[in-house]
Design an enzyme around this catalytic site. Structure first.
Site, mmCIF file in Angstrom:
data_model
loop_
_atom_site.group_PDB
_atom_site.id
_atom_site.type_symbol
_atom_site.label_atom_id
_atom_site.label_comp_id
_atom_site.label_asym_id
_atom_site.label_seq_id
_atom_site.Cartn_x
_atom_site.Cartn_y
_atom_site.Cartn_z
ATOM 1 N N CYS A 318 -2.716 5.789 -4.090
ATOM 2 C CA CYS A 318 -1.495 6.492 -4.225
ATOM 3 C C CYS A 318 -0.063 5.799 -4.198
ATOM 4 O O CYS A 318 -0.153 5.342 -2.881
ATOM 5 C CB CYS A 318 -1.407 7.783 -3.638
ATOM 6 N N ARG A 417 -0.862 15.703 -14.411
ATOM 7 C CA ARG A 417 -0.703 15.874 -13.070
ATOM 8 C C ARG A 417 0.611 15.569 -12.272
ATOM 9 O O ARG A 417 0.756 15.994 -11.233
ATOM 10 C CB ARG A 417 -2.005 14.777 -12.501
#
Ligand code: RVP
Length: 498
Positions: A318, A417
């Site tokens: 991430c 998302r």
């Protein structure tokens, strides 16, 4: 002016557990890792409990049906990803729900008039030595017999002859009815000295084969996460865009729990979507997230979330924190949300489990997350390393790696998302990379579970609630962190010893 939270944002690496007194009843064999998955009344049991506190990330690279099957057999739960069509995700759910431990769908099948040489080539392709002979040569055709590699020899038998000439015909073949349980099938295998027991539907069509050679494997998983019909449990991710179409299809396929999957779940979109699911499908547990503070937890719990996922920006793939400046150290996030969960429970009498999602780098981080109040953890990188995950296994100079990519990477482009506005990603929030290959999930997870149990024993706990309420944590300085590691020259490091 913006509010600055006084407390520093901390990660798991900054903490260690202190040992508590270990009682004589406290050993790895007595540790019980059961944990609640969904909202329940305080003091009562959750309608869904996991046998071990592990869930796999809602990611293309991670949660395949194979991984879901392996994880559920070990007591955990996968959430199959929603970055695919509704039909494909529902089919993946069905694949897990249709799995019956020990009941194998035959992959080596022939027709009675096929030649023995054709049979040899099918056996070579599948690597299996038992073939089902069905009227149409399919895995679910009417069973006419079984033929194994022991039934013929290329030098003794004419390979141009038909399979029917060497098979054991159904009339002489012990077989079982469709409602046979695995323990009944195993008993027959041993009592009647069989190698293989076919299981037939009412019309004589083949359903499964049960093999004696799988017996040990079937005994290996005492802790499986199963539903009332003994089918493995499986979860599914959903998003706030197409949930009105996706949720009913996943329910129809048999999903046991859903989870809204968003990099930032503290939103009206998610609250509206949760309320919609609760209104139209009150029977299905549905989680929400991700959040990093108590305020956001309470918002989702009040909107109806049955569990809440914690973690923004800590995932190994991430880059949300780099790109957007949003996130919080995972330890601080879990501690804050756990306190809000307990306050919510005190106020409403309802316990809403929380999940620590992402950023677990070492096995002991799992123990820390649980000690800090997480009811279960979700991991991506950890599971991506195993055979059962989706990424390709690639050779390198030093061994093997597996591909692992984020849902916010260009490879996955899971725009549902990430709220970047519109249908697509304007910028990446995840990377595409590799993780060291770690073999079979069953073996890797067994080691992680063994470490977790021994940590709990050192902390004097035999259950997770006991661990959470009695664990003592200490912050570590940089100096004591360094002291934690080996401080010698390791044997396999080339070095000159003075
Ligand atoms: P990790 O276990 O550290 O690999 O983290 C996995 C978690 O990271 C996922 O469960 C999800 O919350 C988050 N994730 C997935 N994709 C991305 C991204 O592309 N930024 N982040």
């Amino acid at each position: 002016m913006a509010q600055v939270i006084a407390e520093v944002s901390r990660t798991f690496n900054e903490f260690l557990l202190l040992p508590n007194r270990t009682r004589t009843d406290c050993s790895p064999a007595t540790v019980d890792l059961r944990t609640p998955l969904v909202r329940h009344l305080a003091g009562e049991r959750s309608a869904i409990e996991l046998g071990s506190p592990f869930t796999s990330a809602i990611m293309q690279a991670v949660s395949t049906p194979d991984l879901a099957i392996a994880l559920a057999r070990n007591g955990g739960l996968s959430f199959l990803h929603h970055n695919q069509s509704v039909q494909d995700q529902a089919a993946a759910v069905r694949q897990v729900k249709n799995f019956k431990a020990g009941f194998v769908t035959s992959d080596t099948n022939v027709r009675p008039d096929d030649t023995l040489s054709h049979l040899v080539s099918v056996m070579r392709r599948t690597g299996h030595s038992t073939a089902a002979v069905t009227h149409d040569g399919t895995a679910t055709g009417r069973l006419l017999g079984l033929v194994t590699s022991r039934d013929f020899h290329p030098q003794r038998h004419d390979l141009d002859g038909p399979v029917a000439g060497r098979m054991t015909a159904i009339a002489e073949l012990p077989h079982a009815e469709a409602d046979t349980t695995l323990s009944e099938a195993n008993a027959r295998l041993w009592d009647q000295r069989l190698d293989c027991l076919p299981v037939l539907g009412t019309d004589g069509h083949l359903q499964y084969l049960v093999f004696r050679s799988d017996y040990a494997d079937n005994k290996r998983f005492p802790n499986q996460a199963v539903d009332a019909e003994k089918r493995l449990r499986v979860g599914a991710g959903v998003n706030t865009h197409d949930y009105q179409e996706r949720v009913p299809a996943l329910l129809e396929a048999g999903a046991d729990a859903l989870c809204f999957d968003s990099s930032d779940g503290y939103s009206d979109w998610q609250a509206q979507a949760l309320s919609w699911v609760k209104k139209h499908y009150p029977e299905i547990p549905v989680g929400g997230g991700n959040v990093v503070d108590g305020e956001a937890f309470t918002f989702l719990a009040e909107a109806g979330a049955d569990f809440v996922k914690v973690g923004v920006g800590g995932g190994s793939i991430c880059i949300t924190r780099d790109q957007k400046g949003i996130g919080r150290g995972q330890a601080s996030a879990v501690l804050d949300v756990a306190a809000a969960r307990d306050a919510f429970c005190e106020r409403t009498g309802e316990y809403v489990p929380i999940c620590s999602d992402g950023g677990l780098v070492h096995d002991y981080h799992v123990a820390l997350a649980l000690a800090m109040g997480a009811d279960f953890v979700m991991m991506g990188r950890y599971f991506a390393r195993f055979d059962q995950a989706a990424g390709a296994k690639l050779p390198t100079r030093d061994g093997f790696v597996k591909e692992y990519w984020g849902e916010g990477s260009n490879r996955a482009r899971n725009w549902q998302r990430y709220g970047q506005g519109g249908q697509g990603l304007i910028f990446e929030e995840g990377v595409d990379g590799y993780v060291p290959y770690a073999g079979d999930l069953n073996e890797g997870l067994a080691t992680t579970i063994a470490k977790l149990k021994t940590t709990m024993v050192s902390c004097g706990s035999v259950t997770l609630p006991e661990f959470q309420s009695t664990a003592r944590l200490t912050l570590v300085s940089d100096q004591s962190f360094q002291e934690s590691h080996a401080n010698v020259t390791l044997r396999d490091t080339p070095a000159t010893i003075a």
